[in-house]
Design a protein around this motif. Structure first.
Motif, PDB file in Angstrom:
ATOM      1  N   MET A   1       0.848  -1.183   0.000  1.00 58.53           N
ATOM      2  CA  MET A   1       0.000   0.000   0.000  1.00 58.53           C
ATOM      3  C   MET A   1       0.890   1.242   0.000  1.00 58.53           C
ATOM      4  O   MET A   1       2.099   1.148   0.273  1.00 58.53           O
ATOM      5  CB  MET A   1      -0.934  -0.039   1.211  1.00 58.53           C
ATOM      6  N   PRO A   2       0.338   2.431  -0.310  1.00 61.81           N
ATOM      7  CA  PRO A   2       1.171   3.639  -0.444  1.00 61.81           C
ATOM      8  C   PRO A   2       2.085   3.915   0.740  1.00 61.81           C
ATOM      9  O   PRO A   2       3.267   4.241   0.563  1.00 61.81           O
ATOM     10  CB  PRO A   2       0.132   4.750  -0.623  1.00 61.81           C
ATOM     11  N   VAL A   3       1.578   3.799   1.975  1.00 62.65           N
ATOM     12  CA  VAL A   3       2.412   4.085   3.140  1.00 62.65           C
ATOM     13  C   VAL A   3       3.551   3.077   3.249  1.00 62.65           C
ATOM     14  O   VAL A   3       4.670   3.401   3.682  1.00 62.65           O
ATOM     15  CB  VAL A   3       1.562   4.132   4.435  1.00 62.65           C
ATOM     16  N   GLN A   4       3.303   1.825   2.824  1.00 60.00           N
ATOM     17  CA  GLN A   4       4.343   0.793   2.875  1.00 60.00           C
ATOM     18  C   GLN A   4       5.416   1.058   1.820  1.00 60.00           C
ATOM     19  O   GLN A   4       6.616   0.875   2.078  1.00 60.00           O
ATOM     20  CB  GLN A   4       3.706  -0.580   2.676  1.00 60.00           C
ATOM     21  N   GLU A   5       4.996   1.500   0.623  1.00 60.97           N
ATOM     22  CA  GLU A   5       5.965   1.822  -0.428  1.00 60.97           C
ATOM     23  C   GLU A   5       6.923   2.922   0.007  1.00 60.97           C
ATOM     24  O   GLU A   5       8.101   2.927  -0.357  1.00 60.97           O
ATOM     25  CB  GLU A   5       5.232   2.261  -1.702  1.00 60.97           C
ATOM     26  N   LYS A   6       6.410   3.884   0.792  1.00 58.18           N
ATOM     27  CA  LYS A   6       7.238   5.018   1.204  1.00 58.18           C
ATOM     28  C   LYS A   6       8.123   4.683   2.408  1.00 58.18           C
ATOM     29  O   LYS A   6       9.294   5.060   2.450  1.00 58.18           O
ATOM     30  CB  LYS A   6       6.341   6.214   1.546  1.00 58.18           C
ATOM     31  N   VAL A   7       7.560   3.984   3.387  1.00 57.17           N
ATOM     32  CA  VAL A   7       8.240   3.820   4.671  1.00 57.17           C
ATOM     33  C   VAL A   7       9.223   2.647   4.673  1.00 57.17           C
ATOM     34  O   VAL A   7      10.338   2.771   5.208  1.00 57.17           O
ATOM     35  CB  VAL A   7       7.198   3.668   5.807  1.00 57.17           C
TER      36      VAL A   7
ATOM     37  N   LEU B   1       2.387  10.413   8.474  1.00 54.16           N
ATOM     38  CA  LEU B   1       1.019  10.861   8.727  1.00 54.16           C
ATOM     39  C   LEU B   1       0.085  10.076   7.833  1.00 54.16           C
ATOM     40  O   LEU B   1       0.105  10.217   6.608  1.00 54.16           O
ATOM     41  CB  LEU B   1       0.890  12.358   8.452  1.00 54.16           C
ATOM     42  N   ALA B   2      -0.703   9.218   8.447  1.00 54.94           N
ATOM     43  CA  ALA B   2      -1.610   8.356   7.679  1.00 54.94           C
ATOM     44  C   ALA B   2      -2.764   7.944   8.567  1.00 54.94           C
ATOM     45  O   ALA B   2      -2.618   7.807   9.785  1.00 54.94           O
ATOM     46  CB  ALA B   2      -0.878   7.117   7.168  1.00 54.94           C
ATOM     47  N   GLN B   3      -3.923   7.748   7.955  1.00 59.20           N
ATOM     48  CA  GLN B   3      -5.113   7.327   8.684  1.00 59.20           C
ATOM     49  C   GLN B   3      -4.985   5.870   9.118  1.00 59.20           C
ATOM     50  O   GLN B   3      -4.256   5.079   8.534  1.00 59.20           O
ATOM     51  CB  GLN B   3      -6.361   7.469   7.810  1.00 59.20           C
ATOM     52  N   THR B   4      -5.733   5.514  10.183  1.00 58.06           N
ATOM     53  CA  THR B   4      -5.833   4.125  10.591  1.00 58.06           C
ATOM     54  C   THR B   4      -6.391   3.296   9.439  1.00 58.06           C
ATOM     55  O   THR B   4      -7.283   3.735   8.721  1.00 58.06           O
ATOM     56  CB  THR B   4      -6.771   4.002  11.812  1.00 58.06           C
ATOM     57  N   GLY B   5      -5.858   2.085   9.267  1.00 60.49           N
ATOM     58  CA  GLY B   5      -6.364   1.207   8.216  1.00 60.49           C
ATOM     59  C   GLY B   5      -5.660   1.362   6.889  1.00 60.49           C
ATOM     60  O   GLY B   5      -6.109   0.823   5.889  1.00 60.49           O
ATOM     61  N   THR B   6      -4.528   2.094   6.862  1.00 62.01           N
ATOM     62  CA  THR B   6      -3.807   2.288   5.598  1.00 62.01           C
ATOM     63  C   THR B   6      -2.603   1.368   5.470  1.00 62.01           C
ATOM     64  O   THR B   6      -1.802   1.512   4.561  1.00 62.01           O
ATOM     65  CB  THR B   6      -3.343   3.754   5.476  1.00 62.01           C
TER      66      THR B   6
ATOM     67  N   VAL C   1       3.659  11.683   4.056  1.00 59.89           N
ATOM     68  CA  VAL C   1       2.231  11.973   4.212  1.00 59.89           C
ATOM     69  C   VAL C   1       1.450  11.123   3.219  1.00 59.89           C
ATOM     70  O   VAL C   1       1.707  11.179   2.014  1.00 59.89           O
ATOM     71  CB  VAL C   1       1.921  13.470   3.971  1.00 59.89           C
ATOM     72  N   VAL C   2       0.555  10.317   3.744  1.00 57.04           N
ATOM     73  CA  VAL C   2      -0.332   9.527   2.891  1.00 57.04           C
ATOM     74  C   VAL C   2      -1.706  10.159   2.989  1.00 57.04           C
ATOM     75  O   VAL C   2      -2.332  10.156   4.046  1.00 57.04           O
ATOM     76  CB  VAL C   2      -0.393   8.051   3.336  1.00 57.04           C
TER      77      VAL C   2
END
Length: 592
Positions: free
Chosen positions: A26-32, A46-51, A206-207
């Motif tokens: 997912m996007p946050v995983q690709e970045k982090v 910075l990302a919402q729960t469930g991302t 930031v996601v």
């Protein structure tokens, strides 16, 4: 589209996440993930729960553990027991094929002795709530000297729960050269201060957009009178037969009251708030996760860190004071790429707060009419038809019973049989919504272009609101505010004067010399009979079904003149008696 392998995730972890159904990051995983595996700097995400945050920090943390060194090397701090357990469970699943790697959740509400025994055997990753971790540190059981990674998950929620001092204390026990990750849905000032104090040149990912809700969440509001909020809640639930959601209330008392009412009215609901024991919380959450419960009524504090997938609705039983709290609430639905609905049930005085939320989250709320009885029944009927179509039938097992049932029902036509099946399911619903009134708040402010009309003199009927709501009858009674007669007195009198089935009271309009109120049409006659002649502190009441064409203010004026003494001063003996009795003179909203 990238793969986890391309991000640098190790084979044993790849094998485990493949078993869990993870295909693409997912996007946050690709970045982090690449940053944590290859760079030394601290991270703010910075990302919402469930991302997908747990995998984003969990996979690289596990990959950096030296299993031969059996000491705590990574520390993950979470605001609640539920989130702590969820993270611990996910990390154990990720490390399924990593021999000897030990993850331990430590949290309050469970035996500290068993947690101490596990710590003494040796662990590599500790997932902890702040309070229990501080307790273990003070006892000298937890040593954090070898920790190379610290993660604060749901940092803004920890702030809201008052854990800032504990976080500062915990971070003073870890090495200065550790890597630190801060995950948060929003970035309030206090979190920024922690970042500035303990993080070194953090990289920010930031996601989505800061301080906004999930992109795939619809924001809807219904506006009703405050007294009709519970009725609106029931209609929303009835209009969504497959609802699976959380209802947020402001106080523990309100949470328990709403849950009790829903249970009494036949809904699969329960409450979650701070006065429940840990065992009670666990039982409620298990039933909710297993979908035995369809509605969870909760306070914000009790629901912190809950990780429940596939919620269809979040319902705000009134708006929170803090806009970030609304973001957290709404972010619990519409997760992992799915759609969700965030509903606010508000009264007219909350419109300003609604506009503030819209500005902050960059989204517009849709105003909708409270579902009508006809629409609800239609939705429920189609849902029943859908369930009948999809029901699993064991032909072999049920076949032996069909001949007898067929003989029993052979006199019914196909249409009659269908009517009876539907009636069996819907008689209660049909009876409840028969003659049910419209409960939407009618905005009486003049619209643009209607100014000329708004200046026209209003009739007495418009002033007095003598017309009942749909399905109701309007009752006149010859006592008003000048007599010390308020809503609470009306309810008390109805309790004593009306025998038989309870009376549900709708809209109440209190005038100086008289009052008007709504009851169901079927109750109107016995309410009039019960009130007429009743003694209210020396004043004989007269009641009648209100005539929309009659000007009751004139009758009130005549009675007012009759009450004046020789000096022209109005005698207000009833009000004085009423006050001497010590009764509240303010309106009360409780309905009979």
């Amino acid at each position: 589209m990238m793969t986890f392998e391309e991000l640098g995730v190790r084979n044993d972890l790849l094998h485990a996440i493949k078993d869990m159904g993870f295909e693409n990051p997912m996007p946050v995983q690709e970045k982090v993930i690449p940053h944590l595996l290859n760079e030394d700097g601290d991270v703010i995400a910075l990302a919402q729960t469930g991302t997908g945050k747990t995998a984003a920090f969990g996979l690289p943390v596990l990959q950096r553990i030296d299993v031969k060194q059996v000491t705590p090397q990574a520390l993950i701090i979470a605001p609640t027991r539920e989130l702590c357990l969820q993270i611990g469970s996910d990390l154990s699943d990720f490390s399924k094929y990593t021999p000897d790697l030990k993850v331990l959740p430590v949290y309050g509400g469970s035996s500290i002795e068993s947690q101490i025994r596990s710590l003494r055997k040796g662990v590599h990753v500790i997932v902890a709530t702040p309070g229990r971790l501080m307790d273990l540190i003070r006892r000298g059981v937890v040593k954090l000297d070898d920790v190379h990674t610290v993660i604060l998950d749901e940092a803004d929620e920890m702030l809201n729960m008052g854990f800032v001092d504990d976080i500062n204390d915990i971070l003073s026990h870890v090495p200065e050269n550790r890597k630190m990750l801060l995950f948060s849905a929003t970035m309030p000032q206090e979190i920024a201060k922690i970042a500035a104090k303990y993080m070194k040149d953090p990289v920010e990912f930031v996601v989505g957009t800061k301080n906004t809700g999930a992109e795939n969440v619809r924001h809807i509001y219904y506006m009703v009178h405050a007294r009709d909020k519970y009725l609106a809640l029931k209609r929303i639930a009835d209009d969504n037969p497959n609802i699976y959601g959380i209802i947020f209330c402001r106080t523990r008392k309100e949470t328990q009251e709403i849950a009790d009412k829903l249970i009494q009215d036949g809904y699969n609901a329960d409450s979650l708030h701070g006065e429940l024991s840990q065992a009670q919380r666990d039982m409620v959450m298990k039933k909710f996760r297993d979908r035995v419960l369809r509605l969870l009524v909760a306070t914000d504090v009790a629901a912190r860190g809950l990780d429940v997938s596939d919620l269809t609705h979040v319902i705000n039983y009134g708006l929170p004071d803090d806009i970030a709290t609304y973001t957290h609430r709404s972010g619990r639905t519409g997760r992992a790429g799915k759609t969700g609905i965030s509903i606010a049930i508000i009264h007219s005085r909350e419109r300003g707060k609604l506009k503030d939320i819209e500005k902050r989250i960059g989204k517009t709320f849709e105003r909708q009419e409270v579902p009508t009885p006809a629409h609800i029944i239609e939705k429920q009927l189609y849902n029943l038809a859908d369930r009948l179509e999809k029901v699993k039938v064991d032909d072999e097992e049920i076949a032996k019973y069909l001949p007898g049932v067929s003989r029993k029902l052979s006199w019914l036509s196909e249409e009659d049989l269908l009517k009876r099946v539907v009636s069996l399911e819907f008689n209660r619903l049909l009876d409840y919504y028969k003659d049910a009134p419209t409960i939407d708040f009618i905005d009486e402010k003049p619209k643009k272009g209607d100014r000329k009309e708004s200046r026209a003199p209003k009739t007495a009927a418009e002033k007095d609101r003598r017309t009942a709501d749909r399905g109701m009858a309007r009752i006149y009674v010859n006592a008003g505010k000048n007599d010390g007669f308020y809503a609470g007195n009306l309810i008390d009198i109805l309790n004593h004067a009306i025998h038989g089935q309870r009376v549900d009271v709708g809209r109440i309009d209190l005038m100086p010399g008289y009052s008007l109120f709504d009851v169901k049409k079927s109750d109107a006659r016995r309410v009039v009979d019960g009130l007429t002649g009743f003694d209210f502190v020396g004043h004989k009441l007269h009641a009648e079904i209100a005539d929309p064409e009659k000007d009751y203010s004139r009758a009130s004026s005549r009675r007012k003149r009759e009450r004046k003494d020789g000096d022209g001063k109005e005698k207000n003996g009833n009000f004085e008696k009423f006050m001497k009795k010590g009764k509240s003179s303010g309106p009360r909203h409780k309905k009979k």
